[in-house]
Design an enzyme around this catalytic site. Structure first.
Site, PDB file in Angstrom:
ATOM      1  N   HIS A 166       0.817  -1.223   0.000  1.00  0.00           N
ATOM      2  CA  HIS A 166       0.000   0.000   0.000  1.00  0.00           C
ATOM      3  C   HIS A 166       0.848   1.269   0.000  1.00  0.00           C
ATOM      4  O   HIS A 166       0.375   2.330  -0.392  1.00  0.00           O
ATOM      5  CB  HIS A 166      -0.910   0.036   1.234  1.00  0.00           C
ATOM      6  CG  HIS A 166      -1.912  -1.067   1.261  1.00  0.00           C
ATOM      7  ND1 HIS A 166      -3.100  -1.008   0.590  1.00  0.00           N
ATOM      8  CD2 HIS A 166      -1.895  -2.283   1.862  1.00  0.00           C
ATOM      9  CE1 HIS A 166      -3.786  -2.130   0.793  1.00  0.00           C
ATOM     10  NE2 HIS A 166      -3.062  -2.920   1.557  1.00  0.00           N
ATOM     11  N   HIS A 224      -3.211 -12.283   2.058  1.00  0.00           N
ATOM     12  CA  HIS A 224      -2.640 -12.419   3.411  1.00  0.00           C
ATOM     13  C   HIS A 224      -3.301 -13.530   4.222  1.00  0.00           C
ATOM     14  O   HIS A 224      -4.071 -13.303   5.132  1.00  0.00           O
ATOM     15  CB  HIS A 224      -2.584 -11.095   4.184  1.00  0.00           C
ATOM     16  CG  HIS A 224      -3.773 -10.180   4.046  1.00  0.00           C
ATOM     17  ND1 HIS A 224      -5.040 -10.539   4.399  1.00  0.00           N
ATOM     18  CD2 HIS A 224      -3.856  -8.902   3.616  1.00  0.00           C
ATOM     19  CE1 HIS A 224      -5.860  -9.520   4.199  1.00  0.00           C
ATOM     20  NE2 HIS A 224      -5.168  -8.521   3.704  1.00  0.00           N
ATOM     21  N   ASN A 244      -4.945 -13.830   7.889  1.00  0.00           N
ATOM     22  CA  ASN A 244      -5.372 -12.516   8.379  1.00  0.00           C
ATOM     23  C   ASN A 244      -6.651 -12.080   7.672  1.00  0.00           C
ATOM     24  O   ASN A 244      -6.730 -12.129   6.442  1.00  0.00           O
ATOM     25  CB  ASN A 244      -4.271 -11.469   8.165  1.00  0.00           C
ATOM     26  CG  ASN A 244      -3.015 -11.817   8.939  1.00  0.00           C
ATOM     27  OD1 ASN A 244      -1.964 -12.076   8.359  1.00  0.00           O
ATOM     28  ND2 ASN A 244      -3.118 -11.857  10.243  1.00  0.00           N
ATOM     29  N   ILE A 257       4.496 -11.128  13.115  1.00  0.00           N
ATOM     30  CA  ILE A 257       3.525 -10.407  13.945  1.00  0.00           C
ATOM     31  C   ILE A 257       2.116 -10.756  13.443  1.00  0.00           C
ATOM     32  O   ILE A 257       1.253 -11.161  14.212  1.00  0.00           O
ATOM     33  CB  ILE A 257       3.766  -8.884  13.874  1.00  0.00           C
ATOM     34  CG1 ILE A 257       5.141  -8.552  14.446  1.00  0.00           C
ATOM     35  CG2 ILE A 257       2.649  -8.119  14.599  1.00  0.00           C
ATOM     36  CD1 ILE A 257       5.684  -7.214  14.018  1.00  0.00           C
ATOM     37  N   HIS A 258       1.913 -10.629  12.142  1.00  0.00           N
ATOM     38  CA  HIS A 258       0.607 -10.983  11.568  1.00  0.00           C
ATOM     39  C   HIS A 258       0.332 -12.479  11.670  1.00  0.00           C
ATOM     40  O   HIS A 258      -0.826 -12.888  11.771  1.00  0.00           O
ATOM     41  CB  HIS A 258       0.552 -10.562  10.089  1.00  0.00           C
ATOM     42  CG  HIS A 258       0.291  -9.106   9.888  1.00  0.00           C
ATOM     43  ND1 HIS A 258       1.250  -8.146  10.082  1.00  0.00           N
ATOM     44  CD2 HIS A 258      -0.846  -8.436   9.535  1.00  0.00           C
ATOM     45  CE1 HIS A 258       0.719  -6.950   9.844  1.00  0.00           C
ATOM     46  NE2 HIS A 258      -0.538  -7.099   9.519  1.00  0.00           N
ATOM     47  N   ASP A 277       2.382  -6.140   2.393  1.00  0.00           N
ATOM     48  CA  ASP A 277       1.169  -5.438   2.833  1.00  0.00           C
ATOM     49  C   ASP A 277       1.562  -4.165   3.597  1.00  0.00           C
ATOM     50  O   ASP A 277       0.892  -3.755   4.548  1.00  0.00           O
ATOM     51  CB  ASP A 277       0.292  -6.345   3.706  1.00  0.00           C
ATOM     52  CG  ASP A 277      -1.135  -5.838   3.842  1.00  0.00           C
ATOM     53  OD1 ASP A 277      -1.513  -4.902   3.108  1.00  0.00           O
ATOM     54  OD2 ASP A 277      -1.863  -6.357   4.700  1.00  0.00           O
TER      55      ASP A 277
HETATM   56 FE    FE Z   1      -5.770  -6.569   3.535  1.00  0.00          FE
END
Ligand code: FE
Length: 383
Positions: free
Chosen positions: A61, A215, A218, A249-250, A273
């Site tokens: 992003h 992802h 998540n 972490i995710h 991400d």
């Molecule tokens: Fe997303």
């Protein structure tokens, strides 16, 4: 600055592993790989360096205080120059759930940037993440702009993007099956994500053309022993290639191991991400118009929801090696050839082979980045 090639250097030649060899670049492409190149203009690297294919990040992003949702040409350049420092040589500019007008503005700017064909990190197209997602698994996507899947709305968005949308993250259970079929027919990657779809709904989507999961783990329906959920489909279906945010972490280390044991080396695409705070200090930022607080490199909304990452691509590969014990080259494939195959661009990206784009990153064995080359141009160097 132009790079003419390498000589007598460690190069990860696809299908062969690391070879001490030479490589010649012409017109931004790999012209020849072999030992008998003696040209003085070529770079000769020390033993500690390895030439890898440039990393392909299909879900990012922003970085460096800039976001693809608030773009201008200058902001896009800020993002691309930052991610070149982590070895990324191409990416999908990823949008967020917002008002259609705001998404359109972002799409128009990204399309114009792509069509100017500038040097540097290449934007391969757009990854449209939202608005066709589930309010039940919005993550950091603002719920008020989420809408059900709709072909007509997609067509309007892709018109603004001048057909540069290459991947769509969607929730198939939100009236999505027709859109899946439509995207498949257009050659656009369908990625299940921000979704509450059941195992059965996910498999139905696979049968109609879904090939990716955004992802993995998540923002999706998890695995329950009586309902395998989106996660169960991701683990079991060979057709679904799983994006992974490997910042540990995710997704925790044992779950990274679980994913690798199920998907193997061909079934995972490493992504970042990342949001605008990457390559920036801790502090207050935004994602999709919402306040994000970054502390110790972890980005969260004010309610604590994870809001993108500050992960760098070279770190993602390093973390994956640490978590699973796979070799450097196997881990590198997850950030190069796997995303290239997922996006159907393996004829020009994702590996070091004659005829492909001259996209390289020069690293040491710990994945520290020393030089990045995009289509034959040196875009970053600390050598
Ligand atoms: Fe997303």
């Amino acid at each position: 600055m132009k790079c003419f090639g390498f000589k007598n250097s460690n190069i990860y030649v696809f299908g062969k592993g690391i070879e001490k060899t030479s490589l010649c670049i012409e017109n931004g492409k790999i012209k020849k790989i072999g030992n008998n190149i003696k040209d003085n203009a070529f770079i000769e690297l020390d033993e500690k360096y390895i030439v890898l294919p440039g990393f392909v990040d299909k879900h990012t992003h922003g970085a460096n205080s800039a976001d693809f949702m608030n773009p201008s040409k200058e902001k896009i350049k800020l993002i691309l120059s930052a991610i070149s420092k982590e070895g990324t040589t191409s990416c999908l500019a990823t949008t967020m759930t917002q008002s259609i007008d705001n998404i359109n503005l972002s799409l128009q700017t990204i399309a114009s940037y792509i069509e100017e064909k500038p040097l540097g990190v290449e934007i391969l197209g757009v990854h449209l993440e939202g608005p066709f997602i589930s309010p039940k698994h919005a993550g950091a996507q603002p719920i008020k702009y989420i809408i059900p899947c709709d072909i007509k709305t997609f067509e309007e968005l892709n018109k603004e993007a001048r057909n540069h949308i290459k991947q769509v993250t969607l929730a198939v259970e939100e009236d999505g099956l027709e859109l899946v079929k439509y995207l498949k027919a257009k050659g656009i990657v369908v990625s299940l994500g921000h979704t509450d779809c059941t195992y059965e709904e996910a498999i139905e989507a696979v049968n109609e053309g879904a090939t990716s999961i955004s992802h993995m783990f998540n923002a999706m329906r998890g695995l329950h022993h009586r309902n395998a959920g989106t996660v169960g489909a991701g683990l079991l279906s060979d057709e679904l290639k799983c994006e992974l945010i490997c910042d540990l972490i995710h997704v925790s280390k044992p779950v990274v191991q679980l994913l690798y044991e199920n998907k193997g080396k061909d079934g995972i695409c490493l992504i970042t991400d990342a949001m605008e705070a990457k390559w920036m200090p801790d502090g207050d930022y935004q994602l999709g118009g919402q306040k994000v607080i970054v502390k110790n490199g972890v980005a969260r909304l004010e309610d604590g929801t994870l809001a993108g990452s500050t992960l760098k691509m070279n770190e993602a590969i390093h973390n994956f090696m640490q978590a699973t014990g796979v070799s450097l080259l196997d881990a590198v494939d997850l950030a190069t050839i796997n995303p290239a195959r997922c996006l159907h661009i393996e004829d020009k990206k994702g590996s070091i082979e004659v005829g492909k784009d001259a996209d390289f990153v020069i690293v040491d064995k710990d994945l520290n980045v020393y030089m990045t080359i995009c289509r034959g141009e040196i875009v970053y160097s600390k050598l």
